[in-house]
Write an enzyme that holds these catalytic residues in place. Sequence first.
Site, PDB file in Angstrom:
ATOM      1  N   ASP A  75     -59.312 -55.762  49.181  1.00 19.82           N
ATOM      2  CA  ASP A  75     -59.201 -55.552  50.538  1.00 19.82           C
ATOM      3  C   ASP A  75     -59.775 -56.922  51.306  1.00 19.82           C
ATOM      4  O   ASP A  75     -60.577 -57.616  50.729  1.00 19.82           O
ATOM      5  CB  ASP A  75     -59.932 -54.308  51.041  1.00 19.82           C
ATOM      6  CG  ASP A  75     -59.306 -53.757  52.330  1.00 19.82           C
ATOM      7  OD1 ASP A  75     -58.561 -54.403  53.078  1.00 19.82           O
ATOM      8  OD2 ASP A  75     -59.570 -52.458  52.670  1.00 19.82           O
ATOM      9  N   ASP A 112     -51.703 -50.353  57.096  1.00 20.78           N
ATOM     10  CA  ASP A 112     -52.681 -49.177  57.243  1.00 20.78           C
ATOM     11  C   ASP A 112     -51.908 -47.882  58.101  1.00 20.78           C
ATOM     12  O   ASP A 112     -52.605 -46.942  58.131  1.00 20.78           O
ATOM     13  CB  ASP A 112     -53.735 -49.417  57.943  1.00 20.78           C
ATOM     14  CG  ASP A 112     -55.013 -49.748  56.998  1.00 20.78           C
ATOM     15  OD1 ASP A 112     -54.754 -49.705  55.724  1.00 20.78           O
ATOM     16  OD2 ASP A 112     -56.281 -50.062  57.493  1.00 20.78           O
TER      17      ASP A 112
HETATM   18  C1  DGJ Z   1     -58.470 -50.997  55.078  1.00 13.94           C
HETATM   19  C2  DGJ Z   1     -57.221 -50.538  54.186  1.00 13.94           C
HETATM   20  O1  DGJ Z   1     -56.321 -50.893  54.546  1.00 13.94           O
HETATM   21  C3  DGJ Z   1     -57.737 -48.894  53.828  1.00 13.94           C
HETATM   22  O2  DGJ Z   1     -56.541 -48.603  53.230  1.00 13.94           O
HETATM   23  C4  DGJ Z   1     -59.032 -48.743  53.457  1.00 13.94           C
HETATM   24  O3  DGJ Z   1     -59.092 -49.346  51.931  1.00 13.94           O
HETATM   25  C5  DGJ Z   1     -60.081 -49.090  53.972  1.00 13.94           C
HETATM   26  N1  DGJ Z   1     -59.765 -50.604  54.752  1.00 13.94           N
HETATM   27  C6  DGJ Z   1     -61.553 -49.150  53.424  1.00 13.94           C
HETATM   28  O4  DGJ Z   1     -62.321 -49.468  54.226  1.00 13.94           O
END
Ligand code: DGJ
Length: 731
Positions: A479, A549
């Site tokens: 991430d 997301d």
């Molecule tokens: C942002 C990501 O896009 C989510 O899927 C998740 O992994 C969160 N971060 C976790 O903090």
Amino acid sequence: MPIEFDPKQQVFHLYTDGMSYVIGLIKDIYLAHYYWGARILTVHAASKWRFGQRPNTPTPEYPDLTLHLDTLPQEYPTHGRGDYRPPALGLTVLEDGVSALKLAYRGHCIERGKRPLSGLPAAFVTDEAQATTLTVELGDEAVGLSVELSYALFERFNLVARSAKIVNAGTRRLAVETAMSASVDLPHDAYDILHLWGAPLRERMVERQPLAPGTFRFGSTRGASSHYHNPFFALLRRDATEDTGDVYGFSLVYSGNFLAQTHVDHDLSVRAMIGIHPFQFRWILEPGETFQTPEALLAYSGEGLGGLSRMLHRFIRQHVMRHPFGVTERPILLNSWEAMYFSISEDRLLALAERAAEAGMELFVIDDGWFGERNDDTRALGDWTVNREKFPSGFAALAEAFRSKGLKLGLWIEPEMISPESALYREHPDWVLRTPYREPVRSRHQWVLDLSREEVVAHLMGVIDALLASAPIAYVKWDFNRYLTDVWSRALSAERQQEVAHRYMLGLYRLLAHVTERHPHVLIEGCAGGGGRFDLGMLQFMPQMWTSDNSDAASRIFIQYGTSICYPAIAMGAHVSSVPNHQIGRVTPLGFRAHVAMSGNLGYELDLTALNASERAAIREQVRLYQEIRPIVQFGDFYRLVDPFVTRDRASWMFVDEARREAVVFYFQILAEPNSPVRRLKLKGLDPQALYEAPELGFVMSGAEWMHAGFALPTLASDHQSLLIRLKQVP
Ligand code: DGJ
């Protein structure tokens, strides 16, 4: 894939079966662009350009009054000697401030294969016979500058991979201020530009607009390619459609700040370029030093936008995604994030894993919250050791427990970041990317590590090596949840501070190269807050991306459609999540959510333990079905059938396997319409002669009939309904 040089006409002809790209020398000096498009058999260079006197236009080869750089189509234009359009290369001699350049031809070489780019991701070959590379050397003797332009042509792809190497071959210090990866001057014609823009949760929206006189530019200065604009654009001849006409794609193999720019000049020619964004960029070259630009892929399709997409999809699988991930099926995963957020523990995850295994899933991903004191998003980034209160048995034992259920273990990390509340920050406060004047800006409560520094990168290599050695971890979700601010590094002198953003990327690529070489079998899924670094630079190391997301299926139709313009389905992480959707509260049926997610790399991200038996049975059936169609979705050819950006209320696409024996068609009704017209769906990409049976519909038709006459869609009575139709050739 020949590249031929005709010494008489001073012309280079780069051609494949379907494309010609022709450049040549004017007066033995200037590298001009003559033609790019459908394959031509002969090249008559003199017919491609008209010299003549022009009012008020500088003449750099005086007393020849007929040559003007301002209108000459060029391959790597510079500024200062009469070309007033945006330059591909801009630099200053630091000693005296000179910036007017004259790049003149010095020589060239043509060789088999393609070399890697130093420190940067790039398209690769697995066998020398797959590519041929032309390198043209240009130079400015007075400045002490040499520029090597590289053109790699690939077998079976109408595509040229371009990059430039800038060499300080003189004795004076130079500052490179603009160094595009590629620039092309297309002749006067009416073009549209198509690009992908958006925002977090609404990434890669398709925008097509006419090019008009003047400059059109977009890009990113956020330190990442970003949710807002993608480092890709296509120029379409105004009459080009999804299925017909000339389309030119420009894709940058880079994940940092970028600029994409077109300029329609007074003579209506189009200059198109892509590369590192020149804003806050200045790279000092000491005598003998070299600057390598990222690579840009320039792709041509005479079969509309769809043809361009299919070619890019194949190319990315074969020549961009690190081997063997472009040719191996991806696991169906369960991700803990939307199921449990930070409330994870060994017991809760084991219960969830039990359900995932029952449903036939293949990988269990422990998302954020497993390390250090990470109980919410305010702390612990940087402390990458397992929290033993939450996971008393540790990951080796947990991986074994998962394995016994048929599940592999995957882990979330965000290694580029640091929380102010972390042991890492207490130990190394100076590793944060920040200026000396004030505390850096926080975003999601966190700061960014200064990856331009060798010791920071070395630390992260050690951390990730140790983590991956601690348990059989098959997958990593990488991430990156904020953009860069306070870009300044204590390791560099004042005059080099505008190198930091690019040096950050070089540090990140070094880290990724290390991790992927040491742990070649670990599948890495890129994330960047969902889709914030969906680019070819990342896809080289991380062959799949958490696309957005936003896991709402109706929104995802738009996001995945836009993403498909230049990235293959195998690259798109797509999950079935719970309803009401956590991002926008929409309620959609489970089947609809699954059909959207099955159009990419299927996963689930919901609490299976909270579902009833019939929902669990439906999911088991979805997993089984996806396992059957997975090779077609992940390796087949992709055809867009109904464009949701036009209709707003429905969409359709399909996948066809390479041999054209099988196909999978998806149709989505986003909003229902009362007393709707009878809609016919016409398919694409089938063998017109062959007979195909569609068990879901109960009829058999020839490929030609499926494609040209189509079939009437059944009535779908309510919002968020979908169809999945499989076609199989009848022997
Ligand atoms: C942002 C990501 O896009 C989510 O899927 C998740 O992994 C969160 N971060 C976790 O903090």
